[in-house]
Design an enzyme around this catalytic site. Sequence first.
Site, mmCIF file in Angstrom:
data_model
loop_
_atom_site.group_PDB
_atom_site.id
_atom_site.type_symbol
_atom_site.label_atom_id
_atom_site.label_comp_id
_atom_site.label_asym_id
_atom_site.label_seq_id
_atom_site.Cartn_x
_atom_site.Cartn_y
_atom_site.Cartn_z
ATOM 1 N N ASP A 31 0.849 -1.196 0.000
ATOM 2 C CA ASP A 31 0.000 0.000 0.000
ATOM 3 C C ASP A 31 0.876 1.233 0.000
ATOM 4 O OD1 ASP A 31 -1.985 2.048 0.912
ATOM 5 O OD2 ASP A 31 -3.254 0.278 1.184
ATOM 6 N N ASN A 32 0.459 2.286 -0.727
ATOM 7 C CA ASN A 32 1.220 3.546 -0.694
ATOM 8 C C ASN A 32 0.581 4.556 0.256
ATOM 9 O OD1 ASN A 32 -1.021 4.374 -2.086
ATOM 10 N ND2 ASN A 32 0.082 5.330 -3.789
ATOM 11 N N VAL A 56 1.781 0.697 -6.280
ATOM 12 C CA VAL A 56 1.719 -0.417 -7.248
ATOM 13 C C VAL A 56 1.574 0.070 -8.693
ATOM 14 C CG1 VAL A 56 0.860 -2.098 -5.564
ATOM 15 C CG2 VAL A 56 -0.777 -0.840 -6.993
ATOM 16 N N TYR A 61 8.282 -5.477 -7.183
ATOM 17 C CA TYR A 61 9.232 -6.578 -7.019
ATOM 18 C C TYR A 61 9.010 -7.201 -5.649
ATOM 19 C CZ TYR A 61 13.282 -9.381 -6.217
ATOM 20 O OH TYR A 61 14.079 -10.454 -5.909
ATOM 21 N N GLY A 101 1.262 -8.617 -13.757
ATOM 22 C CA GLY A 101 2.644 -9.026 -14.044
ATOM 23 C C GLY A 101 3.213 -9.837 -12.888
ATOM 24 N N TYR A 144 -12.645 7.103 -12.235
ATOM 25 C CA TYR A 144 -12.764 5.865 -11.459
ATOM 26 C C TYR A 144 -13.446 4.784 -12.288
ATOM 27 C CZ TYR A 144 -14.182 2.897 -7.447
ATOM 28 O OH TYR A 144 -14.376 1.857 -6.564
HETATM 29 P P1 NAD Z 1 -9.744 2.597 0.631
HETATM 30 O O1 NAD Z 1 -9.433 3.933 0.058
HETATM 31 O O2 NAD Z 1 -10.008 2.501 2.091
HETATM 32 O O3 NAD Z 1 -8.597 1.545 0.294
HETATM 33 C C1 NAD Z 1 -7.852 1.580 -0.875
HETATM 34 C C2 NAD Z 1 -6.393 1.341 -0.510
HETATM 35 O O4 NAD Z 1 -5.596 1.327 -1.705
HETATM 36 C C3 NAD Z 1 -5.829 2.447 0.388
HETATM 37 O O5 NAD Z 1 -5.166 1.888 1.494
HETATM 38 C C4 NAD Z 1 -4.865 3.188 -0.540
HETATM 39 O O6 NAD Z 1 -3.809 3.807 0.177
HETATM 40 C C5 NAD Z 1 -4.411 2.062 -1.456
HETATM 41 N N1 NAD Z 1 -3.886 2.537 -2.744
HETATM 42 C C6 NAD Z 1 -4.469 3.386 -3.623
HETATM 43 N N2 NAD Z 1 -3.664 3.582 -4.681
HETATM 44 C C7 NAD Z 1 -2.546 2.828 -4.471
HETATM 45 C C8 NAD Z 1 -1.356 2.609 -5.203
HETATM 46 N N3 NAD Z 1 -1.130 3.211 -6.378
HETATM 47 N N4 NAD Z 1 -0.431 1.754 -4.693
HETATM 48 C C9 NAD Z 1 -0.640 1.128 -3.507
HETATM 49 N N5 NAD Z 1 -1.751 1.318 -2.761
HETATM 50 C C10 NAD Z 1 -2.697 2.158 -3.241
HETATM 51 O O7 NAD Z 1 -10.985 2.018 -0.200
HETATM 52 P P2 NAD Z 1 -11.849 0.691 0.039
HETATM 53 O O8 NAD Z 1 -13.238 1.090 0.270
HETATM 54 O O9 NAD Z 1 -11.171 -0.187 1.006
HETATM 55 O O10 NAD Z 1 -11.768 0.032 -1.414
HETATM 56 C C11 NAD Z 1 -10.905 -1.066 -1.691
HETATM 57 C C12 NAD Z 1 -11.126 -1.563 -3.104
HETATM 58 O O11 NAD Z 1 -12.469 -2.019 -3.257
HETATM 59 C C13 NAD Z 1 -10.896 -0.503 -4.177
HETATM 60 O O12 NAD Z 1 -10.295 -1.100 -5.296
HETATM 61 C C14 NAD Z 1 -12.297 -0.062 -4.520
HETATM 62 O O13 NAD Z 1 -12.373 0.434 -5.839
HETATM 63 C C15 NAD Z 1 -13.083 -1.344 -4.337
HETATM 64 N N6 NAD Z 1 -14.491 -1.066 -4.030
HETATM 65 C C16 NAD Z 1 -14.870 -0.652 -2.790
HETATM 66 C C17 NAD Z 1 -16.206 -0.368 -2.544
HETATM 67 C C18 NAD Z 1 -16.691 0.079 -1.190
HETATM 68 O O14 NAD Z 1 -17.879 0.336 -1.041
HETATM 69 N N7 NAD Z 1 -15.862 0.153 -0.170
HETATM 70 C C19 NAD Z 1 -17.152 -0.504 -3.565
HETATM 71 C C20 NAD Z 1 -16.704 -0.907 -4.817
HETATM 72 C C21 NAD Z 1 -15.385 -1.205 -5.037
#
Ligand code: NAD
Length: 320
Positions: A31-32, A56, A61, A101, A144
């Site tokens: 996670d970033n 990511v 790696y 990948g 998105y």
């Molecule tokens: P969130 O924002 O709490 O979690 C997303 C996480 O991804 C965060 O910790 C963020 O720091 C990390 N992240 C974002 N870009 C990154 C990158 N480039 N590299 C590494 N880490 C990165 O959101 P969430 O609600 O936990 O959602 C998680 C996943 O589920 C997402 O892919 C979201 O699209 C999907 N999703 C969630 C919901 C919902 O209702 N919560 C609904 C549909 C889809």
Amino acid sequence: MRCVVTGGAGFVGSHLCERLLADGHEVVAIDNLITGSVANIAHLRDPRFDFFHHDVSKFIYLAGAVDFVFHLASPASPVDYLEYPIQTLKVGSLGTHNALGLAKEKGCGLLFASTSEVYGDPLVNPQPETYHGNVSTTGLRGCYDEAKRFGEALVMAYQRQHGIPTRIIRIFNTYGPRMRLRDGRVVPNFICQAVNGEDLTIYGDGQQTRSFCYVDDTVDGMVRLAWSQEALPVNIGNPDERTIRQFAEDILRLTGSRSQIVYQPMPTDNDPQQRRPDITKARTLLGWEPRVPFEEGMVRTIDDMRRRLRDEAAAGKGLS
Ligand code: NAD
Ligand code: UDP
């Protein structure tokens, strides 16, 4: 198994890490922290759990064997992806490419966290997986929606061209403990407003609908799908649909708050007017359906948010 969870320090990702550890797996969270927090995983003190601070969208790696990749990294709240539209597009495209990948390099499967937003502002209700959606490429939500749609297409290409066993979960509005208090989504907004005695802000006329699924149910659907053989998208969500106006009234009742309801203009365009998953496929293929009733899940979430708001207030006053 050794599982990688991208987005593992986020709301859903942290619950998934917890579940995978409970099921006996090793977990590497990547996670970033753009929208997540190490506070979400601080309790996972376990020698089988590792955290890797990394974006990511850049090459991943990772030494050693990996048995499965759960790719959840992406901003998910409209407020977040409007603040970070380019990062959102990059993680849905480049991030998904890198995660695929990694799965290819390690010779393992991958589950992609897609979303009900691929249906856009849907013209059919409820939405089955066969519905192709109604999305605006240039609208505010496009960064998105299109990132996730591209991600799905890339996942299918890797499955077809490289034979990677991939899964696509289309998650509908999920809520629960550890959602960021100020991530701008309707669940934390209304709960914080109600608990703090502030007005509940309905955007638009409040007649738009959503169907809220408790996070443990979503994670259970995700795990079942990961270990299944289903190569095409599966909706995971709770079909219990209600209007946002009804939801505001539910939160006032469940918190015992005397806050008022106010109406504000929509901050984004293309706000879906209705959203409800058709979960026939999840029921039939995975034997999955949501188990946590609305009130029970909301009360757990309200308790968690009340506690965090109290801790914040105490910290602000130098009490903790
Ligand atoms: P969130 O924002 O709490 O979690 C997303 C996480 O991804 C965060 O910790 C963020 O720091 C990390 N992240 C974002 N870009 C990154 C990158 N480039 N590299 C590494 N880490 C990165 O959101 P969430 O609600 O936990 O959602 C998680 C996943 O589920 C997402 O892919 C979201 O699209 C999907 N999703 C969630 C919901 C919902 O209702 N919560 C609904 C549909 C889809
Ligand atoms: N919403 C609202 N008030 C708020 C936050 C959101 O009325 O304070 C509405 C929003 O316009 C949408 C619904 O609640 O119609 C769900 O919004 P959320 O941001 O939770 O996620 P979405 O389902 O739109 O991705």
